[in-house]
Design an enzyme around this catalytic site. Structure first.
Site, short mmCIF file in Angstrom:
data_model
loop_
_atom_site.label_atom_id
_atom_site.label_comp_id
_atom_site.label_asym_id
_atom_site.label_seq_id
_atom_site.Cartn_x
_atom_site.Cartn_y
_atom_site.Cartn_z
N LEU A 1 -33.72 32.74 -2.29
CA LEU A 1 -32.47 31.99 -2.10
C LEU A 1 -32.74 30.70 -1.34
O LEU A 1 -33.24 30.72 -0.22
CB LEU A 1 -31.46 32.84 -1.33
CG LEU A 1 -31.24 34.26 -1.86
CD1 LEU A 1 -30.08 34.92 -1.14
CD2 LEU A 1 -30.99 34.26 -3.37
N ALA A 2 -32.39 29.59 -1.97
CA ALA A 2 -32.70 28.30 -1.35
C ALA A 2 -31.68 27.24 -1.72
O ALA A 2 -31.99 26.06 -1.79
CB ALA A 2 -34.10 27.86 -1.77
N ARG B 1 -26.79 23.76 9.95
CA ARG B 1 -27.19 23.81 11.36
C ARG B 1 -28.47 23.01 11.64
O ARG B 1 -28.83 22.77 12.78
CB ARG B 1 -27.38 25.28 11.80
CG ARG B 1 -26.07 26.04 11.90
CD ARG B 1 -26.29 27.54 12.00
NE ARG B 1 -26.52 28.18 10.70
CZ ARG B 1 -26.79 29.47 10.52
NH1 ARG B 1 -26.88 30.28 11.56
NH2 ARG B 1 -26.97 29.97 9.30
N LYS C 1 -32.62 22.31 3.78
CA LYS C 1 -33.32 23.10 4.81
C LYS C 1 -34.72 23.56 4.38
O LYS C 1 -35.68 23.40 5.13
CB LYS C 1 -32.48 24.31 5.20
CG LYS C 1 -33.25 25.23 6.15
CD LYS C 1 -32.42 26.15 6.97
CE LYS C 1 -31.76 27.24 6.22
NZ LYS C 1 -31.06 28.16 7.14
N GLY D 1 -27.46 39.63 10.50
CA GLY D 1 -26.63 40.76 10.11
C GLY D 1 -27.15 42.01 10.81
O GLY D 1 -28.36 42.20 10.93
N LYS E 1 -60.49 -0.39 4.56
CA LYS E 1 -59.68 0.09 3.44
C LYS E 1 -60.53 0.02 2.19
O LYS E 1 -61.02 -1.05 1.84
CB LYS E 1 -58.42 -0.78 3.27
CG LYS E 1 -57.42 -0.18 2.30
CD LYS E 1 -56.85 -1.14 1.28
CE LYS E 1 -57.84 -1.57 0.24
NZ LYS E 1 -57.26 -2.44 -0.79
N SER F 1 -70.25 -13.46 14.18
CA SER F 1 -68.86 -13.17 14.53
C SER F 1 -67.90 -14.13 13.84
O SER F 1 -68.27 -15.27 13.54
CB SER F 1 -68.66 -13.30 16.03
OG SER F 1 -69.44 -12.33 16.68
C1 UD1 Z 1 -28.42 35.85 6.04
C2 UD1 Z 1 -27.87 37.27 5.90
C3 UD1 Z 1 -28.02 38.00 7.23
C4 UD1 Z 1 -29.50 38.00 7.63
C5 UD1 Z 1 -30.06 36.59 7.66
C6 UD1 Z 1 -31.54 36.59 7.84
C7 UD1 Z 1 -26.08 37.20 4.24
C8 UD1 Z 1 -24.62 37.19 4.01
N1 UD1 Z 1 -26.48 37.21 5.50
O1 UD1 Z 1 -27.63 35.19 7.03
O2 UD1 Z 1 -27.56 39.34 7.13
O3 UD1 Z 1 -29.63 38.61 8.91
O4 UD1 Z 1 -29.80 35.91 6.41
O5 UD1 Z 1 -32.00 35.27 8.00
O6 UD1 Z 1 -26.85 37.24 3.29
N2 UD1 Z 1 -28.06 30.58 0.31
C9 UD1 Z 1 -27.86 30.26 -1.02
N3 UD1 Z 1 -26.59 30.18 -1.51
C10 UD1 Z 1 -25.51 30.38 -0.72
C11 UD1 Z 1 -25.72 30.72 0.64
C12 UD1 Z 1 -27.00 30.82 1.13
O7 UD1 Z 1 -28.83 30.07 -1.77
O8 UD1 Z 1 -24.41 30.28 -1.24
C13 UD1 Z 1 -29.46 30.68 0.81
C14 UD1 Z 1 -29.77 29.70 1.91
O9 UD1 Z 1 -30.32 28.50 1.38
C15 UD1 Z 1 -30.82 30.45 2.74
C16 UD1 Z 1 -30.46 31.90 2.51
O10 UD1 Z 1 -29.63 31.95 1.36
O11 UD1 Z 1 -32.14 30.23 2.29
C17 UD1 Z 1 -29.73 32.52 3.68
O12 UD1 Z 1 -28.57 31.76 3.96
P1 UD1 Z 1 -28.08 31.48 5.44
O13 UD1 Z 1 -26.81 30.72 5.38
O14 UD1 Z 1 -29.18 30.94 6.25
O15 UD1 Z 1 -27.73 32.99 5.88
P2 UD1 Z 1 -27.70 33.58 7.33
O16 UD1 Z 1 -26.42 33.22 7.98
O17 UD1 Z 1 -28.94 33.25 8.04
CA CA Z 2 -30.80 32.06 7.62
#
Ligand code: UD1
Ligand code: CA
Length: 454
Positions: free
Chosen positions: A11-12, A18, A25, A141, A351, A406
């Site tokens: 997931l990215a 933040r 990120k 979580g 260079k 020089s």
């Molecule tokens: C999430 C978990 C949390 C866990 C934590 C660990 C959920 C709801 N919560 O929280 O339980 O302890 O990770 O780090 O999953 N992302 C997407 N699409 C979205 C939202 C997020 O791709 O719609 C990706 C973000 O880019 C990131 C990852 O998911 O790489 C986690 O998202 P982030 O918002 O950082 O979740 P946390 O609040 O850290």
């Molecule tokens: Ca996170």
């Protein structure tokens, strides 16, 4: 070793609000390497057969890192939660063991993935979440258990005061079957504090439907998530620390390990001394018994044995032969190759220069697009005029054994033979043959008693 075939969903798509940075990120570098690059490489090394990356915010930038690694991007148009992100990976077109993880956990190691898969297989779980015990669970979580059995993951923002006291947290790493994902993802709703679709809700859903759900306790580094700049800096510090410890083990002398910055791919030979403030980047290789003084910055360069790089020098994509001395405050730019026992002194810039063995340029010199032979002495203030009004670069060649006085300027293209002597202050526009003396400067003019007023 596990021989289980597995796919990975990373997931990215999130912006990483933040981080307070315009960069997505997952592109923020940890010790010089973007987080998403690290995660993809780690799962590939662990044996992933297919890697799917969910992109969204800054999609085009993220693709530039992901595509060349052979991972496939899937777009999540609206970032409305991690469940929707996993769904965007189209798990119905995957089969078998599937790992879901966040792209912002850069300290994850290959061995962690292997252990997770082994544990999941051994326990015969339908869904495993990797958890970790933390003193301060922060925004993670919380893993909620009933009589020891996993019941749910509760997000910090939805948790009661009591639940927030739970030390076991969700690291964000899950392992299950693609089929289970396809079945349960559509059931997840967004009735929670953030109004988002939480992937973490899959735990309680599966549990209620009688699936075998359990937590696997992982190494605390798996839990290390980057959500702000402070955590990013801590991750980088951790990677530098591992590298420095490894080099100390191999016999490198590091005066202040906390103030020496070495990226993971760098190689340093035994007996080499690294002073505080040294930064070694990318694929830099340093030989044995070198001395690298404070604040030297060396990127993608190859340094021989017994080389001294003095304070404040900046080297990029160059090669330095053994027993050569460089700096202080030298600037060696790409495609420069300096021979052995040579000297590049203070405030000298090279260079695209080939600089022969035992040749010296001691002070305040610019050499660009030049081929300098062996045993050449370049006097202070010498310049190659390599850049012409036609905006092209031209080459200066200087033969072995020549002595350049020089403040000489070489107007390129120009070829100076072997064993020449060039008078200081010369502006040379024509080639000079072997063994010749060349002087090209205004003659000294004296008019006696000219200043009559005094
Ligand atoms: C999430 C978990 C949390 C866990 C934590 C660990 C959920 C709801 N919560 O929280 O339980 O302890 O990770 O780090 O999953 N992302 C997407 N699409 C979205 C939202 C997020 O791709 O719609 C990706 C973000 O880019 C990131 C990852 O998911 O790489 C986690 O998202 P982030 O918002 O950082 O979740 P946390 O609040 O850290
Ligand atoms: Ca996170």
């Amino acid at each position: 070793m596990s021989d289980v075939e597995f796919s990975v969903i990373i997931l990215a798509a999130g912006k990483g609000t933040r981080m307070k940075s315009p960069l997505p990120k997952v592109l923020h570098p940890v010790a010089g390497v973007p987080m998403i690059y690290r995660t993809i490489e780690t799962v590939k090394k662990a044996g992933a057969v297919e890697v799917r990356v969910i992109v969204g915010f800054g999609e085009n930038l993220v693709r530039q890192v992901v595509d060349p690694l052979g991972a496939v991007c899937f777009k999540q148009k609206v970032q409305n939660g991690t469940a929707k992100a996993v769904q965007a990976a189209q798990p119905d077109s995957l089969t078998g063991t599937t790992l879901v993880l966040n792209g912002d956990h850069p300290l994850l190691k290959v061995e962690d993935i292997k252990t997770i898969i082994q544990e999941h297989t051994k326990k015969n779980n339908d869904l495993s979440v990797v958890s970790s015990e933390l003193e301060d669970g922060k925004s993670f979580g919380r893993i909620v258990r009933h009589h020891g059995e996993l019941r749910a993951i509760v997000e910090a923002k939805d948790a009661s005061h009591e639940t927030l006291k739970i030390k076991e947290v969700n690291t964000g790493v899950f392992i299950t079957d693609a089929e289970l994902l396809s079945e349960y993802l559509p059931m997840i709703d967004c009735h929670n504090a953030q109004g988002e679709y939480y992937f973490t809700d899959i735990v309680s859903l599966c549990q209620e439907k009688g699936q075998k759900v359990d937590a696997i306790i992982g190494h605390p580094r798996i839990a290390f998530g980057v959500n702000n700049q402070k955590e990013l800096a801590m991750a980088t510090k951790q990677v530098f620390k591992q590298k420095v410890d490894q080099l100390l083990e191999q016999g490198v002398i590091i005066i202040d390990p906390d103030a020496t910055y070495i990226e993971e791919d760098v190689v340093v030979g035994e007996g080499t001394i690294l002073y505080p403030g040294v930064y070694l980047k990318e694929k830099t290789k340093i030989g044995n018994y070198c001395i690298i003084e404070p604040n030297a910055f060396i990127q993608n360069s190859e340094i021989g044995d017994s080389v001294e790089i003095k304070a404040g020098s900046y080297l990029n994509k160059c090669k330095i032969g053994s027993k050569t001395k460089v700096g202080p405050y030298a600037h060696i730019r790409p495609e420069s190759i300096v021979g052995e026992e040579a000297k590049i002194g203070n405030f000298v810039e090279l260079k695209k220069v080939t600089f022969g063995n035992k040749s010296k340029a001691g002070h305040l010199t610019y050499l660009g697009d030049a081929i300098v032979g062996e045993d050449v002495n370049i006097g202070c203030g010498t310049i190659t005029c390599n850049y012409a009004p036609d905006k092209k670069k031209y080459v200066t060649k200087i033969g072995d054994g020549s002595f350049i006085g020089s403040d000489t300027q070489f107007v390129a293209p120009i070829e100076i033979g072997k064993n020449t002597i060039i008078g200081s202050g010369s502006t040379l526009t024509k080639d000079v043959p072997d063994n010749a003396l060349a002087v090209a400067r205004g003659k000294q003019f004296i008019k006696k008693n000219y200043n009559s007023k005094k």
